[in-house]
Design an enzyme around this catalytic site. Structure first.
Site, PDB file in Angstrom:
ATOM      1  N   CYS A 121       0.813  -1.228   0.000  1.00  0.00           N
ATOM      2  CA  CYS A 121       0.000   0.000   0.000  1.00  0.00           C
ATOM      3  C   CYS A 121       0.845   1.275   0.000  1.00  0.00           C
ATOM      4  O   CYS A 121       0.413   2.306  -0.511  1.00  0.00           O
ATOM      5  CB  CYS A 121      -0.954   0.007   1.186  1.00  0.00           C
ATOM      6  SG  CYS A 121      -2.111  -1.382   1.157  1.00  0.00           S
ATOM      7  N   HIS A 262      -4.174   7.322   0.428  1.00  0.00           N
ATOM      8  CA  HIS A 262      -4.322   5.902   0.099  1.00  0.00           C
ATOM      9  C   HIS A 262      -5.750   5.513   0.453  1.00  0.00           C
ATOM     10  O   HIS A 262      -6.233   5.819   1.537  1.00  0.00           O
ATOM     11  CB  HIS A 262      -3.306   5.088   0.899  1.00  0.00           C
ATOM     12  CG  HIS A 262      -3.567   3.619   0.876  1.00  0.00           C
ATOM     13  ND1 HIS A 262      -3.796   2.923  -0.294  1.00  0.00           N
ATOM     14  CD2 HIS A 262      -3.661   2.719   1.878  1.00  0.00           C
ATOM     15  CE1 HIS A 262      -4.014   1.647  -0.001  1.00  0.00           C
ATOM     16  NE2 HIS A 262      -3.941   1.499   1.307  1.00  0.00           N
ATOM     17  N   ASN A 292      -9.714  -1.059  -1.939  1.00  0.00           N
ATOM     18  CA  ASN A 292      -8.309  -0.787  -1.652  1.00  0.00           C
ATOM     19  C   ASN A 292      -7.484  -1.587  -2.654  1.00  0.00           C
ATOM     20  O   ASN A 292      -7.430  -2.806  -2.581  1.00  0.00           O
ATOM     21  CB  ASN A 292      -8.005  -1.198  -0.206  1.00  0.00           C
ATOM     22  CG  ASN A 292      -6.538  -1.023   0.161  1.00  0.00           C
ATOM     23  OD1 ASN A 292      -5.679  -0.844  -0.705  1.00  0.00           O
ATOM     24  ND2 ASN A 292      -6.256  -1.091   1.446  1.00  0.00           N
TER      25      ASN A 292
END
Lengths: 353, 353
Positions: A121, A262, A292
């Protein structure tokens, strides 16, 4: 000279999985335990992901990365031969080897140097920092920075939590040296803490626990996320990263025009925004239709915001992240719209290898 | 451009596999067709005598931790002073988290870690990245590590893979010394993704997950198309050596040592002959280590350093070629940091102690 983004692109594979689809697919979602809520209601009250995309059969992260990169090149008005450097971040390459970055290079038909970071991530932020350092140190002038992830390859198809949170996708930007004082990448911040690495863990498939029929029977090839620990950590580090990168840039929170965090979950993002007293309308979120996508979230969001005209010339943009490793960090950029700088020219230098 | 190596360390795991051991294994080696024994084959074709394998429960992070600790001890630098780790591996302990994070945690380092997914050229890519980040972000002390558990990626029945590869880890400590005549000076590096499938591991990624069928077809193991590898390796190591030397503004005659990737003794000697350089200039450890991928250059560097072979001011070139395909060389001026420390009556050199 400063490094500015002159093109953006993204790719979400065609297959869409809605929360309704998911409720029919997983085996561990229990409406009674969830207070009578449907999976859609439960998820929308928390992470806010309504649907996510999944790779089709025979597709890999290199295919998504190639489409995203081609769109980014097109939006920059460049061809692949103008690239001096490719930096890709992914933890889900097509094959164990070779790297997805090399397959991307091959698909684009260019000869430039590539690097691949094994980052999740936080991968796009780290890839931008590494790219920027490589450009300064070795004279690369035009770089493709991409992140492409297929979280679906790491998720137990029967369990709803990861299935609902994560999606597949790729995002790419073209970073170029320009004589544009005050624009582009102004400050960066990045950090890591391996002592809590087990909070996001895929036990098997590495060298310590090779994949065997016994191992796959136990589901050890799938990702385990310790959401109880990750949630407060993510909020804290998003706030810390934002504050630190702005401190380094000498810019105040009030001056920021757009936050592109993010896309880890609506609840985490809004908690962080509220702690910093950032008005919701300044926060760009697209996770409702992407989920995500790990390191790909920021470049996908940047591309969507860019194409929607949200990123105006001179806009002050912060991109904080948090991810597996554990790792966290942020980028601070002053948006550069090439159309507003018509005397700017984009003749990328040739291969620096 | 003056980040200086001030410490080296390496580790080879305890399990030693000799050619005799290989001869007893159930591989596809056919002495009748080969018209020789395993020992004769190895001596003639590659120069391999032995290689090391990890023991049960041991992984890349464990080897890297020991190698890194030895490099820190050699440098007289405490773990707390390391602000950047750049680690290269294609054989991490787990799919996630990264091996770099495990090493960070094992050593109690708080600095940032970056993990590069690169094979035999990985150490040079690691040096390039660390070097660029030190110059741009201002990291003072970086640990650059290559570690590989190749034994987990090779098909135990594939004779050529078994005799070629080994496990191991190597590390160096880099210190930022702006203006120093010592240290890393130039690089020549590039990638050829269009040749990505001459060395590959088909399964275990997003395009080809590890299914029972894939395991049955042994798709979890590295596949090598040996014929094109040798000529490519020789040509790219020669090119990158010559190019990095040219960029340093010196001639090949000025170079004292070549510390090449240990692809095989035969490949290294071919490079020596084609460059018309004496074999003695080349640090060769392939005979007792095998090809340890991204670990091979730092292990060779450490062994030669500890044997006292490098003198202050010596020019070193480290050429590599590997999976991706990728290639690159680094050119540096050796700093005899041990004598420098002793020679100043206990007045320690640099700012790292």
């Amino acid at each position: 000279m400063t490094k500015v983004i002159i093109g953006t692109g993204s790719d979400l594979p065609e297959r869409v999985i809605t929360n309704e689809d998911l409720e029919g697919m997983v085996e561990d979602y229990d409406r009674t335990r969830a207070g009578g809520l449907s999976l859609n209601e439960w998820v929308m009250q928390r992470t806010g992901v309504r649907e996510r995309h999944r790779l089709g059969p025979g597709e890999g992260t290199s295919d998504m990365a190639t489409r995203a990169a081609q769109r980014a090149l097109e939006s920059a008005g460049l061809t692949a031969n103008d690239l001096d450097l490719i930096v890709v971040s992914t933890v889900t390459s097509d094959h164990r080897l070779p790297q997805t970055a090399g397959l991307l290079q091959k698909n684009l038909g260019c000869q430039c140097k590539f690097f691949q970071l094994e980052h999740a991530c936080a991968g796009f932020v780290d890839a931008m920092i590494v790219t920027s350092a490589l450009m300064d140190a070795y004279g690369y002038r035009t770089a493709l920075v991409a992140s492409s992830e297929a979280g679906s390859a790491l998720m137990d198809p029967k369990r709803f939590m990861n299935q609902s949170v994560f999606g597949d996708g790729a995002g790419a930007v073209i970073l170029q040296e320009r004589d544009a004082p005050g624009y582009g990448l102004q400050a960066t911040y990045t950090a890591s803490d391996g002592s809590i690495a087990e909070w996001t863990w895929v036990p098997a498939g590495g060298t310590k626990i090779p994949i065997t029929p016994e191992v796959t029977a136990k589901g050890l090839q799938y990702m385990i996320v310790d959401f109880k620990h990750v949630y407060p950590f993510a909020v804290k580090k998003m706030v810390e990263s934002t504050r630190e990168v702005l401190r380094r840039a000498g810019v105040s929170l009030d001056d920021i025009d757009v936050f592109i965090p993010h896309q880890t979950g609506r609840n985490i993002i809004l908690d962080a925004a509220h702690l910093m007293e950032i008005p919701e309308e300044k926060v760009f979120m697209n996770l409702e239709h992407t989920g995500n996508t790990s390191g790909a979230t920021i470049p996908i969001a940047v591309d969507e915001a860019n194409r929607a005209g949200i990123l105006k010339d001179g806009a002050k943009v912060v991109m904080p992240t948090i991810g597996a490793g554990m790792a966290w960090g942020a980028l601070y950029m002053v948006w550069y719209d090439p159309k507003s700088h018509t005397n700017g020219h984009h003749n990328g230098a040739k291969n620096g290898s | 451009m003056s980040n200086v190596i001030i410490g080296t360390g390496s580790y080879l795991p305890e399990v030693l596999i000799t050619n005799e051991d290989v001869a007893r294994m159930d591989t596809d080696f056919d002495p009748v067709r080969a018209r020789c024994t395993v020992e004769e084959w190895c001596r003639k074709k590659t120069g391999a005598v032995a290689r090391h394998y990890v023991g049960p429960g041991e992984g890349s992070s464990d080897m890297a931790t020991v190698a890194a600790q030895r490099a820190l001890d050699d440098a007289g630098v405490k773990a707390g002073d390391i602000d950047l780790i750049v680690l290269s591996t294609v054989s991490g302990d787990y799919r996630l988290p990264q091996t770099a994070g495990l090493v960070q945690a094992n050593l109690g380092i708080r600095g940032k870690f970056i993990e590069i997914n690169a094979g035999c050229s990985g150490f040079i890519d690691g040096l390039m990245s660390a070097h660029g980040m030190m110059d741009r972000v201002g990291f003072e002390h970086a640990l650059v590590v290559g570690c590989e558990t190749m034994s987990a990626l090779i098909d135990p029945g594939d004779f050529k893979s078994v005799v070629t590869f080994g496990d191991g880890a190597g590390a160096v400590v880099l210190s930022r010394r702006p203006g120093s005549p010592y240290g890393l000076k130039t690089y020549s590096s590039g990638s050829d993704g269009d040749m990505g499938f001459i060395v590959w591991v088909p399964a275990g990624g997003s395009k080809q997950p590890l299914t029972q069928e894939a395991l049955a077809e042994r798709q979890q193991y590295v596949k090598l198309n040996f014929p094109p590898i040798g000529p490519y390796a020789v040509e790219r190591m020669m090119y990158s050596t010559l190019e990095s030397v040219k960029r340093a503004g010196i001639s090949l005659d000025d170079v004292k040592w070549i510390v090449p990737h240990q692809a095989s003794t035969n490949i290294i000697l071919e490079v020596a002959h084609r460059l018309e350089l004496p074999e003695e200039m080349f640090v060769i450890i392939f005979d007792h280590v095998g090809n340890t991928s991204s670990a091979s250059i730092p292990i060779a560097l450490d062994e030669a350093n500890r044997a006292g072979r490098f003198a202050d001011g010596d020019w070193l070139v480290m050429p590599s070629v590997g999976i991706g395909m990728a290639w690159g060389a680094a050119c540096l001026v050796w700093h005899d940091y041990r004598s420098a420390r002793k020679g100043k009556n206990g007045k320690k050199e640099g700012n790292h102690d």
